[in-house]
Write a protein that holds these residues in place. Structure first.
Motif, PDB file in Angstrom:
ATOM      1  N   PRO A   1      -9.498   3.657   2.723  1.00  0.00           N
ATOM      2  CA  PRO A   1     -10.226   4.415   1.700  1.00  0.00           C
ATOM      3  C   PRO A   1     -10.133   5.914   1.803  1.00  0.00           C
ATOM      4  O   PRO A   1     -10.733   6.425   2.098  1.00  0.00           O
TER       5      PRO A   1
ATOM      6  N   ARG B   1      -1.196  -2.259  -6.363  1.00  0.00           N
ATOM      7  CA  ARG B   1      -0.178  -1.640  -7.602  1.00  0.00           C
ATOM      8  C   ARG B   1      -0.732   0.265  -7.320  1.00  0.00           C
ATOM      9  O   ARG B   1      -1.713   0.464  -6.424  1.00  0.00           O
ATOM     10  N   PRO B   2       0.048   1.030  -7.305  1.00  0.00           N
ATOM     11  CA  PRO B   2       0.281   2.302  -6.602  1.00  0.00           C
ATOM     12  C   PRO B   2      -1.161   2.770  -7.312  1.00  0.00           C
ATOM     13  O   PRO B   2      -1.012   2.713  -8.891  1.00  0.00           O
ATOM     14  N   VAL B   3      -1.678   3.548  -6.711  1.00  0.00           N
ATOM     15  CA  VAL B   3      -2.973   4.283  -7.247  1.00  0.00           C
ATOM     16  C   VAL B   3      -2.630   5.219  -9.071  1.00  0.00           C
ATOM     17  O   VAL B   3      -1.652   5.534  -8.557  1.00  0.00           O
ATOM     18  N   SER B   4      -3.023   5.264  -9.265  1.00  0.00           N
ATOM     19  CA  SER B   4      -2.519   6.077 -11.225  1.00  0.00           C
ATOM     20  C   SER B   4      -2.658   7.378 -10.758  1.00  0.00           C
ATOM     21  O   SER B   4      -1.908   8.055 -11.674  1.00  0.00           O
ATOM     22  N   THR B   5      -3.843   7.879 -10.329  1.00  0.00           N
ATOM     23  CA  THR B   5      -3.516   9.239 -10.240  1.00  0.00           C
ATOM     24  C   THR B   5      -3.256  10.042  -9.193  1.00  0.00           C
ATOM     25  O   THR B   5      -4.144   9.533  -7.559  1.00  0.00           O
TER      26      THR B   5
ATOM     27  N   ASN C   1       1.180  -1.258   0.079  1.00  0.00           N
ATOM     28  CA  ASN C   1       0.047  -0.167  -0.240  1.00  0.00           C
ATOM     29  C   ASN C   1       1.339   0.861   0.298  1.00  0.00           C
ATOM     30  O   ASN C   1       2.563   0.604  -0.508  1.00  0.00           O
TER      31      ASN C   1
ATOM     32  N   PRO D   1      -6.376   6.734  -1.409  1.00  0.00           N
ATOM     33  CA  PRO D   1      -7.588   5.873  -1.949  1.00  0.00           C
ATOM     34  C   PRO D   1      -6.671   4.668  -3.278  1.00  0.00           C
ATOM     35  O   PRO D   1      -6.119   4.059  -2.832  1.00  0.00           O
ATOM     36  N   ASP D   2      -8.010   3.769  -2.315  1.00  0.00           N
ATOM     37  CA  ASP D   2      -7.602   2.184  -2.672  1.00  0.00           C
ATOM     38  C   ASP D   2      -7.787   1.768  -3.636  1.00  0.00           C
ATOM     39  O   ASP D   2      -8.088   2.343  -4.956  1.00  0.00           O
ATOM     40  N   SER D   3      -6.027   1.011  -4.426  1.00  0.00           N
ATOM     41  CA  SER D   3      -5.132   0.284  -5.409  1.00  0.00           C
ATOM     42  C   SER D   3      -5.168  -0.870  -5.138  1.00  0.00           C
ATOM     43  O   SER D   3      -3.941  -0.804  -5.781  1.00  0.00           O
TER      44      SER D   3
END
Length: 255
Positions: A252, A176-180, A146, A171-173
Motif C-alpha cells: 500500500p 479490482r483496480p483502485v477507484s481513484t 494488481n 494503494p491496495d485494492s
C-alpha cells in the motif's frame, strides 16, 4: 517482434546529470510519460484467446492471433497499460472508465537463454489503441491481480531508444483496480532507494531473421562500449523478466 535491450541502474541523485548526458547524445529533450499498468494473470492451464469483443474489429487482428498462439502454449501474466496525465488524472477524485479508454496490451516471453552478453533478447507483442481491454481479459478468464504506476523518460537516437523508468505502488485494492488515483507525490516507489532503471532498446520487427537480430545485438554492444564509463550495463538472469509467474506483490502507498 523481438526486443533487445541493455540494462543499468541509476541513482536518483545522478538522474539529472545522466539525463543531460543523453540529451547531448541524442540532441533532444526527454519525453516524459506516465502509465497506469494493470496486471492480469493467465489461467492455470494454457489456453488460446477466444473471440473477444475487444478485438473483433481491431486493425491489429494479426497481433491478437499471434498472442493467442503464445497463450495456447504457456500461461502468462499480461499487462494492460493506460497513458495518464499528471495534471488531470492524479488526486482529482475522477474514476477511469477502462473499457471506454484505449489502452495497450503488453506481452513478453521469457528471454533467450543466458549468454556471456549484457544484451537481453525476448519476443514481445504490444497491441496499442485497444478499447474494452478489461472486457477482453474477463472474456478469456484472465484474473486481475494488481497494478502499478510507471514513470518514464525517453530519448531516441536513430533507431535506438534510451528509456529511464521507475515504478510506484498504488494503494491496495484487492480484486479490482483502485477507484481513484492519489496525488502523484503520495506514491511510494517500488525501489526503496528510488533508483531509476535505464534500458537501451532496439526492436526487430521480423524476428524470424537471425541476421537482423544479431546485427541489433552488435549495435547495442557498440552503445555499451560508447557509454561504459558512465553506465554499468549488467549481465542479468533472464528469470528476472519471467512473465510466466505471478505479478509482483503490491505494498500500500502513502495516503
Amino acid at each position: 517482434m523481438r526486443e533487445l535491450f541493455l540494462t543499468a541502474s541509476v541513482k536518483d541523485a545522478d538522474f539529472s546529470m545522466t539525463c543531460a548526458i543523453l540529451q547531448g547524445l541524442t540532441w533532444m529533450t526527454a519525453r516524459q510519460t506516465v502509465h497506469r499498468i494493470l496486471f492480469f494473470q493467465g489461467q492455470p492451464q494454457p489456453r488460446s484467446i477466444k473471440n473477444s469483443r475487444a478485438f473483433q474489429q481491431s486493425r491489429f487482428l494479426p497481433f491478437w492471433k499471434e498472442l493467442s498462439n503464445q497463450l495456447a502454449r504457456s500461461s502468462y501474466v499480461l499487462q494492460v497499460a493506460y497513458e495518464l496525465s499528471l495534471d488531470k488524472d492524479f488526486g482529482k477524485g475522477s474514476v477511469m472508465d477502462f473499457n471506454a479508454l484505449p489502452g495497450t496490451l503488453r506481452w513478453t516471453d521469457l528471454p533467450d537463454p543466458l549468454r556471456d552478453t549484457p544484451v537481453t533478447s525476448r519476443k514481445k507483442i504490444e497491441i496499442p489503441d485497444q478499447p474494452a481491454l478489461l472486457l477482453a481479459m474477463s472474456d478469456n478468464g484472465l484474473q486481475y491481480k494488481n497494478e502499478m504506476i510507471q514513470e518514464s523518460y525517453s530519448f531516441v537516437r536513430e533507431n535506438i531508444e534510451f528509456v529511464f523508468s521507475r515504478y510506484y505502488y498504488l494503494p491496495d485494492s484487492p480484486g479490482r483496480p483502485v477507484s481513484t488515483l492519489p496525488a502523484f507525490t503520495d506514491l511510494r516507489p517500488v525501489d526503496p532507494a528510488q533508483k531509476w532503471v535505464l534500458n537501451v532498446k532496439l526492436n526487430v520487427l521480423d524476428d524470424n531473421q537471425p541476421d537482423k537480430v544479431r546485427k541489433a545485438s552488435e549495435e547495442l554492444i557498440g552503445v555499451k562500449a560508447e557509454l561504459e564509463k558512465i553506465f554499468d550495463f549488467k549481465i542479468l538472469d533472464r528469470r528476472i523478466f519471467d512473465t510466466r509467474i505471478a505479478p509482483p506483490p503490491v505494498i500500500p502507498g502513502r495516503g
